[in-house]
Design an enzyme around this catalytic site. Structure first.
Site, PDB file in Angstrom:
ATOM      1  N   ASP A  18      13.535  17.136 -46.244  1.00 21.69           N
ATOM      2  CA  ASP A  18      13.529  17.060 -44.777  1.00 21.69           C
ATOM      3  C   ASP A  18      14.844  16.555 -44.189  1.00 21.69           C
ATOM      4  OD1 ASP A  18      10.865  17.879 -44.877  1.00 21.69           O
ATOM      5  OD2 ASP A  18      10.157  15.809 -45.053  1.00 21.69           O
ATOM      6  N   GLY A  60      17.259  18.403 -43.056  1.00 25.20           N
ATOM      7  CA  GLY A  60      17.834  19.317 -42.051  1.00 25.20           C
ATOM      8  C   GLY A  60      18.444  20.553 -42.711  1.00 25.20           C
ATOM      9  N   LYS A  61      17.898  20.909 -43.871  1.00 26.04           N
ATOM     10  CA  LYS A  61      18.409  22.089 -44.599  1.00 26.04           C
ATOM     11  C   LYS A  61      18.236  23.358 -43.765  1.00 26.04           C
ATOM     12  CE  LYS A  61      15.500  21.131 -47.904  1.00 26.04           C
ATOM     13  NZ  LYS A  61      15.040  19.813 -47.487  1.00 26.04           N
ATOM     14  N   ALA A  74       7.479  23.304 -48.747  1.00 22.63           N
ATOM     15  CA  ALA A  74       8.640  23.130 -47.877  1.00 22.63           C
ATOM     16  C   ALA A  74       8.260  23.362 -46.418  1.00 22.63           C
ATOM     17  CB  ALA A  74       9.733  24.118 -48.283  1.00 22.63           C
ATOM     18  N   GLY A  75       8.972  22.697 -45.525  1.00 24.77           N
ATOM     19  CA  GLY A  75       8.847  22.966 -44.095  1.00 24.77           C
ATOM     20  C   GLY A  75      10.238  22.865 -43.508  1.00 24.77           C
ATOM     21  N   HIS A  76      10.821  23.998 -43.153  1.00 23.10           N
ATOM     22  CA  HIS A  76      12.206  24.022 -42.667  1.00 23.10           C
ATOM     23  C   HIS A  76      12.218  24.416 -41.199  1.00 23.10           C
ATOM     24  CE1 HIS A  76      13.777  24.697 -47.044  1.00 23.10           C
ATOM     25  NE2 HIS A  76      13.086  23.592 -46.890  1.00 23.10           N
ATOM     26  N   THR A  77      12.905  23.604 -40.391  1.00 21.70           N
ATOM     27  CA  THR A  77      12.874  23.827 -38.943  1.00 21.70           C
ATOM     28  C   THR A  77      14.207  24.371 -38.448  1.00 21.70           C
ATOM     29  OG1 THR A  77      11.609  21.783 -38.915  1.00 21.70           O
ATOM     30  CG2 THR A  77      12.223  22.695 -36.777  1.00 21.70           C
ATOM     31  N   GLN A  99      12.936  21.000 -50.715  1.00 18.84           N
ATOM     32  CA  GLN A  99      12.812  19.595 -51.131  1.00 18.84           C
ATOM     33  C   GLN A  99      14.201  18.938 -51.209  1.00 18.84           C
ATOM     34  OE1 GLN A  99      10.748  22.012 -53.326  1.00 18.84           O
ATOM     35  NE2 GLN A  99       9.555  21.828 -51.481  1.00 18.84           N
ATOM     36  N   LEU A 137      22.547  11.832 -36.775  1.00 15.89           N
ATOM     37  CA  LEU A 137      23.321  10.656 -36.347  1.00 15.89           C
ATOM     38  C   LEU A 137      22.851  10.176 -34.969  1.00 15.89           C
ATOM     39  CD1 LEU A 137      26.908  11.574 -37.487  1.00 15.89           C
ATOM     40  CD2 LEU A 137      25.774   9.396 -37.936  1.00 15.89           C
ATOM     41  N   GLY A 144      21.865  16.767 -33.229  1.00 20.69           N
ATOM     42  CA  GLY A 144      20.691  17.293 -32.538  1.00 20.69           C
ATOM     43  C   GLY A 144      20.122  18.438 -33.345  1.00 20.69           C
TER      44      GLY A 144
HETATM   45  P1  GDP Z   1      14.358  20.515 -43.896  1.00 22.64           P
HETATM   46  O1  GDP Z   1      13.073  20.478 -44.646  1.00 22.64           O
HETATM   47  O2  GDP Z   1      15.473  19.889 -44.673  1.00 22.64           O
HETATM   48  O3  GDP Z   1      14.726  21.874 -43.394  1.00 22.64           O
HETATM   49  O4  GDP Z   1      14.153  19.566 -42.627  1.00 22.64           O
HETATM   50  P2  GDP Z   1      12.878  19.558 -41.638  1.00 22.64           P
HETATM   51  O5  GDP Z   1      12.958  20.734 -40.757  1.00 22.64           O
HETATM   52  O6  GDP Z   1      11.618  19.346 -42.395  1.00 22.64           O
HETATM   53  O7  GDP Z   1      13.130  18.199 -40.868  1.00 22.64           O
HETATM   54  C1  GDP Z   1      14.303  17.971 -40.162  1.00 22.64           C
HETATM   55  C2  GDP Z   1      13.941  17.727 -38.679  1.00 22.64           C
HETATM   56  O8  GDP Z   1      15.046  17.178 -38.021  1.00 22.64           O
HETATM   57  C3  GDP Z   1      13.612  19.008 -37.944  1.00 22.64           C
HETATM   58  O9  GDP Z   1      12.665  18.729 -36.944  1.00 22.64           O
HETATM   59  C4  GDP Z   1      14.955  19.390 -37.299  1.00 22.64           C
HETATM   60  O10 GDP Z   1      14.811  20.178 -36.131  1.00 22.64           O
HETATM   61  C5  GDP Z   1      15.488  18.037 -36.971  1.00 22.64           C
HETATM   62  N1  GDP Z   1      16.950  17.905 -36.981  1.00 22.64           N
HETATM   63  C6  GDP Z   1      17.872  18.480 -37.802  1.00 22.64           C
HETATM   64  N2  GDP Z   1      19.104  18.003 -37.547  1.00 22.64           N
HETATM   65  C7  GDP Z   1      18.957  17.096 -36.550  1.00 22.64           C
HETATM   66  C8  GDP Z   1      19.856  16.231 -35.864  1.00 22.64           C
HETATM   67  O11 GDP Z   1      21.058  16.165 -36.129  1.00 22.64           O
HETATM   68  N3  GDP Z   1      19.316  15.427 -34.893  1.00 22.64           N
HETATM   69  C9  GDP Z   1      18.011  15.422 -34.577  1.00 22.64           C
HETATM   70  N4  GDP Z   1      17.576  14.600 -33.637  1.00 22.64           N
HETATM   71  N5  GDP Z   1      17.127  16.217 -35.212  1.00 22.64           N
HETATM   72  C10 GDP Z   1      17.590  17.031 -36.195  1.00 22.64           C
HETATM   73  P1  IMO Z   2      11.348  20.347 -47.583  1.00 18.17           P
HETATM   74  O1  IMO Z   2      11.847  21.608 -48.211  1.00 18.17           O
HETATM   75  C1  IMO Z   2       9.663  16.359 -48.220  1.00 18.17           C
HETATM   76  C2  IMO Z   2       7.029  15.888 -51.696  1.00 18.17           C
HETATM   77  C3  IMO Z   2       5.578  15.566 -51.422  1.00 18.17           C
HETATM   78  C4  IMO Z   2       5.250  14.732 -52.647  1.00 18.17           C
HETATM   79  C5  IMO Z   2       6.043  15.422 -53.753  1.00 18.17           C
HETATM   80  C6  IMO Z   2       5.229  16.397 -54.587  1.00 18.17           C
HETATM   81  O2  IMO Z   2      10.750  20.508 -46.248  1.00 18.17           O
HETATM   82  O3  IMO Z   2      12.398  19.291 -47.646  1.00 18.17           O
HETATM   83  P2  IMO Z   2       4.302  18.848 -54.119  1.00 18.17           P
HETATM   84  O4  IMO Z   2       3.350  19.366 -53.087  1.00 18.17           O
HETATM   85  O5  IMO Z   2       5.642  19.504 -54.086  1.00 18.17           O
HETATM   86  O6  IMO Z   2       3.720  18.843 -55.503  1.00 18.17           O
HETATM   87  O7  IMO Z   2       4.510  17.289 -53.738  1.00 18.17           O
HETATM   88  O8  IMO Z   2       7.089  16.116 -53.100  1.00 18.17           O
HETATM   89  N1  IMO Z   2       7.541  17.106 -51.020  1.00 18.17           N
HETATM   90  C7  IMO Z   2       8.353  17.074 -49.962  1.00 18.17           C
HETATM   91  N2  IMO Z   2       8.824  16.044 -49.226  1.00 18.17           N
HETATM   92  N3  IMO Z   2      10.067  17.624 -47.942  1.00 18.17           N
HETATM   93  C8  IMO Z   2       9.630  18.658 -48.688  1.00 18.17           C
HETATM   94  O9  IMO Z   2      10.132  19.907 -48.541  1.00 18.17           O
HETATM   95  C9  IMO Z   2       8.704  18.422 -49.722  1.00 18.17           C
HETATM   96  N4  IMO Z   2       8.058  19.208 -50.616  1.00 18.17           N
HETATM   97  C10 IMO Z   2       7.370  18.390 -51.412  1.00 18.17           C
HETATM   98  O10 IMO Z   2       5.445  14.845 -50.230  1.00 18.17           O
HETATM   99  O11 IMO Z   2       5.782  13.446 -52.493  1.00 18.17           O
HETATM  100 MG    MG Z   3      11.080  19.826 -44.371  1.00 14.70          MG
END
Ligand code: GDP
Ligand code: IMO
Ligand code: MG
Length: 437
Positions: A13, A15-16, A39-42, A226, A334, A417
């Site tokens: 999470d 910010g990939k 995974a959950g990528h935004t 991850q 930041l 942001g």
């Molecule tokens: P990922 O799994 O690495 O793709 O990250 P996620 O999407 O799960 O979580 C990152 C969150 O931070 C998302 O809601 C993004 O929209 C948000 N985000 C990414 N970069 C920034 C940043 O520089 N500032 C803020 N405030 N939010 C950010």
């Molecule tokens: P993104 O790609 C954050 C964590 C779970 C748990 C561990 C094992 O959005 O960064 P699993 O379901 O993979 O067997 O769970 O890994 N986990 C993550 N934490 N971001 C993720 O993906 C994750 N994918 C798995 O919370 O601790």
């Molecule tokens: Mg994520």
């Protein structure tokens, strides 16, 4: 031709998704190489937010091809509904634009049931998985019984194998895990047969497609899921996921040789978060942790679970840089630190008089470990409108420079942001320059 790998440098999470999207400006391919819908990528484009769990984060850029590589585990129902969602938002989801590697394994209902039942059986020793069946699907791959995308082309041959799986998993659920959950073959099969006919045209030979693309000089982004500290081997085992999240996983999970990778980008938040159980030496348990969670909206993209929050951990980041061969770091969020009087960064761990400069191997070795911090000045300024290095207050610049020194890695960009535009170049190498205008 150039190939970059983007990996999370912490526990996910970071910010990939945002940065994969930023670099798709001039990319030809985005390739997921491991993980699944854990995974959950935004991505935020013009204020509109899209959350993706399986589709590569290039899906919103017209013309960028999206490959789910051989190392991915793929839940067909989740993929189809995600494709419908992005199609409704205007994305092209036709076969050829999206390719599913023939060797990628499927996640089916029984994997999800086993994941949940096993977590319940673990009780207080639970991992805190996402409950999406990811671990059990990789188990089937390792024990050489998994069902793959290529099997979708031969439903008649797949049917009895799925039946055998259901029977076996039902025994494990009841007899081993003491769960009441049972999976019904007829309903699994009815759905899978339909899904096979939808997905069959998408199945392709990923490594061959990438190889041909490289010969044509195309640009490829490998999108990690991850983070390095959740790597099945190099992470905080056993509190890890079940795939190779490190940069080396891009070669394994896509069928492209490691010498083709030109640059490895690590993404890290300006602080640290972790979802689920497991060691977290810089976790902040008090009100500051809660403040970071609220300000950073630190709740799971897909699961909604609150993320644990803590200070930046340079020890853990140095490990990530080393293990993944990260040659530049991107610091995100930041803007979330604005308003903190001072900001701590962990530089070492200490147990009594012993100083440790890496994460311990065993969970019990984290007990009694103290984090040593340096404290840097905070800032009051709202950073969200900054677009150039010169527009950042000097305390922010100092924070970035200090982190770069501590982890011995250049910072290529920082993020202030969620939107594409809230991105500031710092020290951009030539390879990355080729991916942006
Ligand atoms: P990922 O799994 O690495 O793709 O990250 P996620 O999407 O799960 O979580 C990152 C969150 O931070 C998302 O809601 C993004 O929209 C948000 N985000 C990414 N970069 C920034 C940043 O520089 N500032 C803020 N405030 N939010 C950010
Ligand atoms: P993104 O790609 C954050 C964590 C779970 C748990 C561990 C094992 O959005 O960064 P699993 O379901 O993979 O067997 O769970 O890994 N986990 C993550 N934490 N971001 C993720 O993906 C994750 N994918 C798995 O919370 O601790
Ligand atoms: Mg994520």
């Amino acid at each position: 031709m150039s190939c970059i790998v983007i990996v999370g440098a912490q526990w996910g999470d970071e910010g990939k998704g945002k940065f994969v999207d930023v670099f798709t400006e001039r990319a030809d391919w985005v390739v997921r190489f491991q993980g699944g819908n854990n995974a959950g990528h935004t991505i935020v484009v013009d204020g509109v937010k899209t959350a993706l769990s399986l589709l590569p984060s290039g899906i919103l850029r017209p013309g960028v091809k999206c490959l789910l590589g051989a190392g991915v585990v793929l839940n067909p129902s989740v993929l189809i509904s995600e494709m419908e969602r992005v199609r409704a938002a205007g994305a092209d989801t036709s076969p050829g634009r999206i390719v599913l590697d023939r060797d990628a394994h499927l996640v089916l209902d029984y994997h999800v049931a086993i994941d949940k039942a096993r977590e319940r059986a673990r009780g207080s020793g639970r991992i805190g998985t996402t409950g999406r069946g990811i671990g059990p699907a990789y188990e089937d791959r390792s024990q050489r019984s998994g069902i793959r995308c290529a099997d979708l082309l031969y439903p008649d041959l797949m049917r009895e194998r799925v039946r055998a799986h259901v029977e076996e998993k039902n025994k494990i659920l009841g007899l081993v895990l003491g769960s009441d959950a049972q999976v019904d073959f007829a309903s699994v099969w009815e759905r899978l047969e339909q899904e096979a006919s939808i997905l069959a045209p998408y199945v392709g030979n990923g490594s061959k497609l990438l190889h041909d693309a490289m010969k044509r000089g195309e640009r490829i982004i490998f999108e990690g899921a991850q983070g390095v500290l959740l790597d099945q081997i190099h992470g905080t085992y056993p509190f890890v996921t079940s795939s190779s999240t490190i940069a080396g996983g891009a070669a394994i999970g896509s069928g492209v040789g490691p010498r083709h990778i030109d640059s490895v980008v690590g993404i890290a938040k300006a602080y640290t978060t972790r979802v689920g159980e497991g060691p977290f030496p810089t976790e902040i348990i008090d009100a500051t942790g809660e403040e970071l969670r609220q300000r950073g909206h630190e709740f799971g993209t897909i699961t909604g679970r609150p993320r644990r929050c803590g200070w930046l951990d340079a020890v853990a980041l140095r490990r990530a840089v080393r293990i993944s061969g990260i040659d530049s770091l991107i610091l995100t969020k930041l803007d979330v630190l604005t308003g903190l009087r001072s900001i701590k960064v962990c530089t070492a761990y200490r147990r009594n008089s012993e100083v440790l400069d890496d994460l311990p191997a065993l969970v019990h070795e984290f007990e009694g470990l103290e984090s040593e911090y340096i404290e840097l000045d905070g800032w009051e300024d709202d950073l969200r409108g900054a677009r150039r290095w010169e527009e950042l207050p000097s305390s922010v610049q100092r924070y970035i420079v200090e982190i770069s020194k501590l982890i011995e890695c250049p910072v290529s960009f920082v993020s202030v942001g969620p939107g594409r535009e809230a991105t500031i170049p710092v020290n951009v190498n030539q390879v990355l320059q080729g991916f942006i205008r």
